[in-house]
Design an enzyme around this catalytic site. Structure first.
Site, PDB file in Angstrom:
ATOM      1  N   SER A 177      26.452 198.816  38.426  1.00 47.52           N
ATOM      2  CA  SER A 177      27.317 199.327  39.481  1.00 47.52           C
ATOM      3  C   SER A 177      27.599 200.823  39.368  1.00 47.52           C
ATOM      4  CB  SER A 177      28.633 198.552  39.504  1.00 47.52           C
ATOM      5  OG  SER A 177      29.230 198.537  38.232  1.00 47.52           O
ATOM      6  N   HIS A 205      25.439 194.477  43.824  1.00 47.33           N
ATOM      7  CA  HIS A 205      24.867 195.666  44.458  1.00 47.33           C
ATOM      8  C   HIS A 205      23.407 195.492  44.867  1.00 47.33           C
ATOM      9  CE1 HIS A 205      28.465 197.962  43.444  1.00 47.33           C
ATOM     10  NE2 HIS A 205      28.444 197.266  42.319  1.00 47.33           N
ATOM     11  N   LYS A 236      30.309 194.071  49.658  1.00 48.76           N
ATOM     12  CA  LYS A 236      29.548 195.311  49.488  1.00 48.76           C
ATOM     13  C   LYS A 236      28.474 195.371  50.576  1.00 48.76           C
ATOM     14  CE  LYS A 236      31.358 195.860  44.985  1.00 48.76           C
ATOM     15  NZ  LYS A 236      31.433 195.348  43.632  1.00 48.76           N
TER      16      LYS A 236
HETATM   17  C1  LIG Z   1      32.450 194.926  42.777  1.00 46.13           C
HETATM   18  C2  LIG Z   1      31.846 194.099  41.701  1.00 46.13           C
HETATM   19  C3  LIG Z   1      32.397 192.872  41.340  1.00 46.13           C
HETATM   20  C4  LIG Z   1      33.697 192.398  41.891  1.00 46.13           C
HETATM   21  O1  LIG Z   1      33.554 191.951  43.199  1.00 46.13           O
HETATM   22  P1  LIG Z   1      34.832 191.948  44.153  1.00 46.13           P
HETATM   23  O2  LIG Z   1      34.464 191.011  45.242  1.00 46.13           O
HETATM   24  O3  LIG Z   1      35.018 193.341  44.600  1.00 46.13           O
HETATM   25  O4  LIG Z   1      35.980 191.446  43.330  1.00 46.13           O
HETATM   26  C5  LIG Z   1      31.729 192.116  40.410  1.00 46.13           C
HETATM   27  N1  LIG Z   1      30.599 192.550  39.831  1.00 46.13           N
HETATM   28  C6  LIG Z   1      30.055 193.736  40.132  1.00 46.13           C
HETATM   29  C7  LIG Z   1      28.789 194.159  39.464  1.00 46.13           C
HETATM   30  C8  LIG Z   1      30.673 194.552  41.068  1.00 46.13           C
HETATM   31  O5  LIG Z   1      30.158 195.741  41.336  1.00 46.13           O
END
Ligand SMILES: *Cc1c(COP(=O)(O)O)cnc(C)c1O
Length: 383
Positions: A177, A205, A236
């Protein structure tokens, strides 16, 4: 005094690590509106530009009229409405798996899965750069906790061959990330197979972004059948919110029975599920979004590296500029802000000490001219 909060806050400030939310006065998209000014937004995770898409919004509005706002209960009481069921089925089909299970956030999905599957007799193996929620899930489970060198299957293998454990679970981000690079999944799967470990990939991602249908890292790298657990987020690339885990019937049944972050929490609003169904379909069909992203990534990397900025080994829309000190990263972020670009500085403990960076992210909502404008601003900041 026991609770000397002021001292901790002061220390945080002194380290240039004080954090605070910006109040955004508009939707997430190409632009970000705050304090009466529009900025080009280069720091969201809305990679496909679906967070403010008219069709997704319409689906959300329609479903809110039909299903109301709150689901009213957890999935296992009476909060599991038809749109939740449809989204789970669509996600299972999309990811080529028997079943999928919704969670309210990715953070909760990761805590829930790891702690449902592992206990004291087990061991969890995590890449050093894994997302905080994966690390926290491993710690919460009570399993023996091991971290291995970033993207290093040989280091993993050495750890796996050492100690005994009932179950061994290897956990990685599909796309890291804060760095944007991808896990070497085929090599990791091979090491797992040789050592009777399961592989779990958090593709927060990668989903929507990688593979010609946006099915993510596992399809892009051809390891879907060799990966027992897939976690994906809906907030995302898909521009909505929430998360899911996909895998076998047995895996999903196990989570329904034992994942506490699934059981003891209110189901996401049905309208979010209904909107996500539409954004999922758009993410499959509208490959132009991924093609545009690839163009933007290429343009940005060429321009920024020519200027001498340090980029990372990333082919994804996450294109961090490595700076080093917290103060320098903050200064560049502020200078760009002045010029009309919103890019937050990412500092420890989110990234390792001395590796503060500007986490530039690209989105299909951007135009090539936006990237060119950013490159011009970066050049001016260097002078
Ligand atoms: C953003 C993210 C999460 C958390 O997801 P949310 O739905 O925002 O709580 C988990 N793992 C990774 C790799 C992330 O980038």
């Amino acid at each position: 005094m026991t609770f000397d909060l002021a001292a901790d806050l002061e220390e945080r400030r002194r380290q240039h690590r004080f954090r605070y939310p910006l109040v955004m006065d508009g939707p997430c998209g190409r632009h970000a509106r705050l304090e009466g000014r529009d900025y080009l937004n280069f720091c969201s995770n809305d990679y496909l530009g679906l967070a403010n898409d008219p069709e997704v919004i319409a689906a959300f509005q329609q479903a809110a009229s039909e299903w109301g706002v709150g689901s009213g209960a957890s999935h296992l009481v009476c909060g599991h409405q038809r749109p939740h069921q449809e989204l789970e089925e669509a996600l299972a089909a999309h990811t080529g798996r028997e079943r999928a299970l919704l969670f309210s956030t990715g953070y909760m999905a990761n805590l829930g899965v790891i702690s449902a599957l592992l206990g004291k007799a087990d061991a969890v193996f995590e890449d050093r750069l894994n997302h905080a929620s994966l690390l926290d899930g491993g710690l919460l489970s009570g399993a023996r906790f091991r971290r291995f060198a970033h993207n290093d299957p040989l280091a993993l293998e050495r750890l796996l061959q050492r100690g005994e454990a009932r179950r061994k679970l290897v956990v990685v981000d599909g796309v890291f990330s804060m760095d944007g690079d991808e896990a070497p999944l085929a090599a990791l799967a091979e090491v797992c197979e040789a050592n009777e470990a399961w592989l779990m990939v958090d593709d927060a991602h990668g989903l929507g972004v990688l593979d010609e249908l946006g099915r993510g890292s596992l399809f892009a790298q051809g390891v879907n059948a060799r990966t027992q657990i897939l976690m994906g987020t809906l907030g995302k690339g898909l521009g909505a919110g929430g998360a899911f885990v996909a895998g076998s019937h047995e895996l999903i049944e196990t989570l329904i029975q034992f994942a506490r972050t699934f059981i003891y929490t209110t189901a996401m609003p049905a309208a979010v599920a209904a909107a996500t169904l539409v954004s999922l379909e758009k993410s499959r069909q509208e490959n132009w979004r991924r093609q545009k992203l690839a163009e933007l990534v290429k343009r940005f990397r060429a321009g920024a590296s020519e200027q001498g900025y340090t980029l990372m080994a990333s082919q994804t829309p996450i294109q961090p500029i490595l700076i080093g000190s917290d103060a320098d990263a903050m200064a560049l972020s502020a200078a760009l802000r002045e010029k009309g670009f919103l890019i937050t500085a990412i500092r420890p403990p989110t990234v390792p000490e001395g590796e503060a960076r500007l986490r530039v992210t690209l989105s299909a909502a951007h135009e090539l001219a936006d990237v060119d404008a950013l490159l011009t601003a970066l050049e001016q900041c260097q002078k």
